[in-house]
Enzyme design. Structure first.
Site, PDB file in Angstrom:
ATOM      1  CD  GLU A  47     -66.624 -39.080 -27.862  1.00 23.13           C
ATOM      2  OE1 GLU A  47     -65.942 -40.072 -28.121  1.00 23.13           O
ATOM      3  OE2 GLU A  47     -66.929 -38.210 -28.715  1.00 23.13           O
ATOM      4  CD  GLU A  98     -68.113 -43.872 -29.140  1.00 21.25           C
ATOM      5  OE1 GLU A  98     -67.297 -43.380 -29.964  1.00 21.25           O
ATOM      6  OE2 GLU A  98     -69.132 -43.269 -28.756  1.00 21.25           O
TER       7      GLU A  98
END
Length: 467
Positions: A167, A365
């Site tokens: 991220e 995720e």
């Protein structure tokens, strides 16, 4: 009953990170999270910092056995830059850290669990943030490449799946736009510079990996959030286009399509936020190629055309839109009433298939947050009842299966997370784990979602009741 079969050799696992699980014992250098918590514990839920957390540094054998117990065939975690590297300028490794990571990875491999290793999960060494400004500095991109090269040389023969960043937009948002990561600055131009330098660091690390000619693959993990509109008006659709450009395409296009969106450059120029770059650095980023993409997804983004004046004295993406809450949406009462939208998984997969060359990717995720009270106590059978998660995970996986059936090139699912772990300024406010962590005793207690996931992983099939 309906059964959904997934592709052969599908990865079923969990994701975590070093700074959220290992603890800080035996670390030579603090990260920005260690020092920020030491100086401002009030910023963290209940004042809990990263000092002990899951204590994976000492309990990794026990934890790998628990992974095997619930059928995981893969697991993603990260190497801490501040733990592995003794000398940041040279990239020299600390031998104690080398032994720990070798032992940890070997334990997974010996138990039939594929380790997937990430290099940066928000954990800039404090020394590099203080001395250079972290990724505000081009020099730190070189230091990151040295760290990456050290990790590749040490562990590259056993680790077959690497990612550079998890991220990468989050440190930009949190540290330079919205004040939820250190260094807590609010500066749109500096945010753009950090974003570019992170992409440069990624490209330099990939170059190091290619030069070593290792038998493995390297990628990056991006959090992709579809933008949905309040209405079908042209103004609302334009707002969603801006949100997608600034939050998704800003990293997706350079790292997967090998091009910076011209519209992004125009937006940054119009707001005096263009970063300082060189032609050689742009060329390195756009010529860098990944083998696979990791995708993190939790909640959708809903937007509308801006109707109120923009009142910040620095640039953020919200200059071009306002966030919107769907009055008819479904919401998770255990996580700040965040919207639940399984359809988004299908939309992400279709976007990758249609607009990004159908690159190989996996769901790196996905997770459903609950708190201790909503999960409830340990039941008589020794299991914590978090059935709320199971139904929602089934809905998301049905959408993923639909996308795969239509050609999406997805090779796995990792749920966040294995054991309830420390989560930045939220600490342990929200729980996601297959196992509950007792913060006093350190005990791990299995949840019903883990047993459901075990059946899924072992059969490679999802079976649901028809409604």
């Amino acid at each position: 009953m309906t059964t959904y079969s997934f592709p052969e050799n599908f990865f079923w696992g969990a994701a975590a990170s070093g700074p959220q699980t290992e603890g800080t014992a035996d670390k030579l250098h603090p990260s920005i999270w260690d020092s920020w918590h030491a100086n401002h514990p009030e910023r963290f839920f209940q004042g809990i910092g990263p000092q002990q957390v899951c204590d994976t540094l000492y309990k990794y054998r026990e934890d790998v056995a628990l992974m095997k117990n619930i059928g995981l065939n893969s697991f993603r975690t990260s190497i801490q830059w501040s733990r592995l590297i003794e000398d940041f300028e040279t990239g020299q490794a600390n031998e104690q850290a080398v032994r720990f990571y070798n032992d940890y990875f070997d334990e997974m491999i010996n138990q039939g669990i594929e380790p997937m290793i990430n290099l940066y999960h928000f954990d800039m060494p404090e020394e590099l943030q203080t001395r250079y400004g972290g990724f505000e500095s081009v020099h730190v991109t070189d230091l990151f490449a040295r760290f990456a090269a050290t990790a590749f040389r040490l562990f590259g023969e056993k680790i077959k799946y690497w990612t550079t960043f998890n991220e990468p937009i989050v440190p930009v948002e949190g540290g330079y736009l919205y004040d939820f990561h250190y260094p807590c600055k609010k500066d749109g131009k500096l945010a753009a510079q950090v974003a570019f330098n992170i992409m440069l660091a990624h490209a330099k690390a990939v170059k190091c990996y290619r030069e070593l000619d290792l038998d493995g693959e390297i990628g990056v993990v991006l959090n992709l959030t579809p933008s949905y509109t309040r209405s079908d008006s042209a103004e609302d659709h334009k707002a969603a286009w801006y949100a997608d450009l600034l939050f998704n395409r800003s990293f997706l296009d350079p790292l997967v399509k090998h091009q910076f969106p011209p519209e992004l450059c125009e937006v940054l120029a119009a707001n005096n936020c263009l970063p300082q770059v060189s032609k050689d650095d742009i060329a390195l980023i756009t010529s860098s190629s990944i083998d696979f993409l990791g995708v993190n997804y939790y909640v959708p983004r809903r937007v509308q055309a801006r109707e109120t004046p923009y009142n910040l004295d620095y640039f953020t993406p919200e200059f071009y839109f306002e966030n919107y809450v769907d009055p008819d949406g479904r919401f998770n009462p255990y996580r700040d009433n965040n919207e639940i939208l399984p359809q988004a998984i299908y939309d992400i997969a279709a976007n990758i298939r249609n607009n990004y060359g159908n690159i190989k990717w996996y769901l790196a995720e996905i997770g459903i947050a609950m708190d201790l009270e909503s999960e409830g106590p340990v039941l008589q059978d020794g299991v914590i009842d978090d059935s709320f998660r199971i139904g929602l995970m089934e809905e998301h996986l049905i959408q993923l299966h639909r996308a795969i059936a239509e050609g999406a090139n997805c090779f796995g699912v990792h749920q966040w997370t294995f054991i309830d772990n420390w989560s930045w300024i939220n600490s342990f406010k929200r729980r996601y784990g297959f196992y509950r962590l007792d913060l006093v005793s350190g005990q791990r207690q299995i949840k019903r979602n883990a047993l459901w996931f075990k059946a899924l992983a072992q059969s490679n099939q999802l079976t649901t009741e028809d409604k």
